[in-house]
Design a protein around this motif. Structure first.
Motif, PDB file in Angstrom:
ATOM      1  N   PRO A 210      26.360  56.019  16.763  1.00 36.61           N
ATOM      2  CA  PRO A 210      27.516  56.909  16.803  1.00 36.61           C
ATOM      3  C   PRO A 210      27.234  58.167  17.608  1.00 36.61           C
ATOM      4  CG  PRO A 210      26.426  57.047  14.668  1.00 36.61           C
ATOM      5  CD  PRO A 210      25.762  55.940  15.422  1.00 36.61           C
ATOM      6  N   ASP A 211      28.291  58.718  18.198  1.00 36.85           N
ATOM      7  CA  ASP A 211      28.241  60.047  18.783  1.00 36.85           C
ATOM      8  C   ASP A 211      28.247  61.016  17.602  1.00 36.85           C
ATOM      9  OD1 ASP A 211      29.033  62.596  19.652  1.00 36.85           O
ATOM     10  OD2 ASP A 211      30.247  61.810  21.298  1.00 36.85           O
ATOM     11  N   GLN A 212      27.089  61.626  17.312  1.00 38.72           N
ATOM     12  CA  GLN A 212      26.942  62.393  16.082  1.00 38.72           C
ATOM     13  C   GLN A 212      27.911  63.567  16.010  1.00 38.72           C
ATOM     14  OE1 GLN A 212      24.898  61.269  13.543  1.00 38.72           O
ATOM     15  NE2 GLN A 212      26.112  62.760  12.387  1.00 38.72           N
ATOM     16  N   GLN A 213      28.138  64.220  17.126  1.00 35.56           N
ATOM     17  CA  GLN A 213      29.058  65.357  17.133  1.00 35.56           C
ATOM     18  C   GLN A 213      30.476  64.911  16.782  1.00 35.56           C
ATOM     19  OE1 GLN A 213      28.989  67.666  20.745  1.00 35.56           O
ATOM     20  NE2 GLN A 213      30.559  69.089  20.053  1.00 35.56           N
ATOM     21  N   TRP A 214      30.907  63.801  17.377  1.00 32.75           N
ATOM     22  CA  TRP A 214      32.240  63.267  17.074  1.00 32.75           C
ATOM     23  C   TRP A 214      32.309  62.796  15.620  1.00 32.75           C
ATOM     24  CZ3 TRP A 214      37.094  63.317  18.175  1.00 32.75           C
ATOM     25  CH2 TRP A 214      37.945  62.291  17.751  1.00 32.75           C
ATOM     26  N   LEU A 215      31.266  62.116  15.154  1.00 23.93           N
ATOM     27  CA  LEU A 215      31.238  61.640  13.776  1.00 23.93           C
ATOM     28  C   LEU A 215      31.336  62.807  12.805  1.00 23.93           C
ATOM     29  CD1 LEU A 215      30.907  59.143  11.946  1.00 23.93           C
ATOM     30  CD2 LEU A 215      28.428  59.495  12.063  1.00 23.93           C
ATOM     31  N   ASP A 216      30.629  63.885  13.082  1.00 20.55           N
ATOM     32  CA  ASP A 216      30.707  65.074  12.229  1.00 20.55           C
ATOM     33  C   ASP A 216      32.117  65.661  12.234  1.00 20.55           C
ATOM     34  OD1 ASP A 216      28.081  64.960  11.415  1.00 20.55           O
ATOM     35  OD2 ASP A 216      27.353  66.334  12.967  1.00 20.55           O
ATOM     36  N   THR A 217      32.756  65.673  13.397  1.00 18.51           N
ATOM     37  CA  THR A 217      34.123  66.173  13.496  1.00 18.51           C
ATOM     38  C   THR A 217      35.066  65.344  12.633  1.00 18.51           C
ATOM     39  OG1 THR A 217      33.769  66.989  15.745  1.00 18.51           O
ATOM     40  CG2 THR A 217      36.049  66.617  15.081  1.00 18.51           C
ATOM     41  N   VAL A 218      34.932  64.021  12.721  1.00 16.42           N
ATOM     42  CA  VAL A 218      35.771  63.119  11.936  1.00 16.42           C
ATOM     43  C   VAL A 218      35.560  63.355  10.443  1.00 16.42           C
ATOM     44  CG1 VAL A 218      36.148  60.693  11.325  1.00 16.42           C
ATOM     45  CG2 VAL A 218      35.887  61.343  13.730  1.00 16.42           C
ATOM     46  N   ILE A 219      34.298  63.384  10.022  1.00 15.78           N
ATOM     47  CA  ILE A 219      33.958  63.524   8.606  1.00 15.78           C
ATOM     48  C   ILE A 219      34.470  64.849   8.039  1.00 15.78           C
ATOM     49  CG2 ILE A 219      32.021  63.850   7.014  1.00 15.78           C
ATOM     50  CD1 ILE A 219      30.497  61.763   8.785  1.00 15.78           C
TER      51      ILE A 219
END
Length: 247
Positions: free
Chosen positions: A121-130
């Motif tokens: 996963p793109d960690q930055q995007w995943l963090d944004t989603v979460i």
């Protein structure tokens, strides 16, 4: 061939169930373009064909006639294996019934499509989603330990985590309270505005539809109207007019 601005497209799309006296035409020669980077809502009375249209556009249901594309790939011409790969790599889904894996944690459910595809996963995007769907403190919980609303937010996060070409959402806020629903819809809206995501949402809720750029109205298997820049009040008025006409 479809234009490059269409994330999904159908021409003369028909879907027929049964035969003879029991034959039902769920979709009747529908032509539709789903613009890339836009939020499209699909509305209509029960039995109008709105969920069938979404399932056919997403490659989840076979079609009886016509053609369907996702991007520049004609879905109806793919083998089962190629169709599975296209859905895995290019399409996100949010189902009304959540469809979470009970033995996996919330985080594992969110990243499942990426794990299956062998992608990190793109960690930055995943963090944004979460963070946007408010799940940071629930990531180690399994579905049975989450409320219905929390499970739906996991499902929304899962659909968006891989940043697919197009996300299909079937009543994504149907099991959420108004505040949680507004948060999820706001995030879907942001994903379009800020990240160029394409969203197609089936809903019966005029308030949810008001988050979209465009609303398509179905009746008896056909697109009978559409509305740009919808408001909840305008959508509600249009739906009431359809119901009166049918009545």
């Amino acid at each position: 061939m479809p234009t490059t601005t269409a994330a999904a497209r159908a021409t003369a799309l028909s879907k027929i169930y049964g035969s003879g006296d029991t034959q039902v035409t769920a979709l009747d020669a529908v032509d539709v373009d789903i613009e890339a980077g836009r939020f499209t809502a699909i509305m209509g009375p029960s039995g109008s064909g709105k969920s069938t249209l979404m399932h056919c556009l997403a490659g989840l249901d076979s079609i009886s006639a016509g053609q369907v594309w996702i991007g520049e790939t004609e879905v109806s011409g793919l083998s089962d294996k190629a169709l599975t790969q296209l859905r895995r790599d290019s399409v996100g889904f949010v189902f009304q019934a959540f469809n979470l894996i009970p033995t996996l944690t919330a985080l594992e459910n969110i990243t499942l499509p990426l794990d299956i595809a062998g992608r990190k996963p793109d960690q930055q995007w995943l963090d944004t989603v979460i963070d946007t769907v408010g799940l940071r403190d629930r990531l180690t919980h399994r579905p049975s330990e989450l409320s219905g609303g929390q499970q739906q937010r996991v499902a929304c996060a899962r659909a968006l985590a891989s940043r697919p070409t197009i996300v299909f959402a079937d009543e994504p806020t149907g099991n959420l309270d108004s505040r949680s629903g507004a948060e999820v819809l706001g995030f879907l809206r942001r994903s379009v505005d800020e990240f160029g995501q394409t969203i197609v949402m089936v809903t019966h809720d005029p308030g949810a539809a008001s988050y979209a750029d465009r609303v398509l109205f179905l009746a008896d298997g056909r697109i009978v109207d559409e509305m740009a820049d919808p408001s909840a009040d305008r959508v509600l008025e249009r739906m009431k007019a359809f119901e009166q006409a049918r009545g």
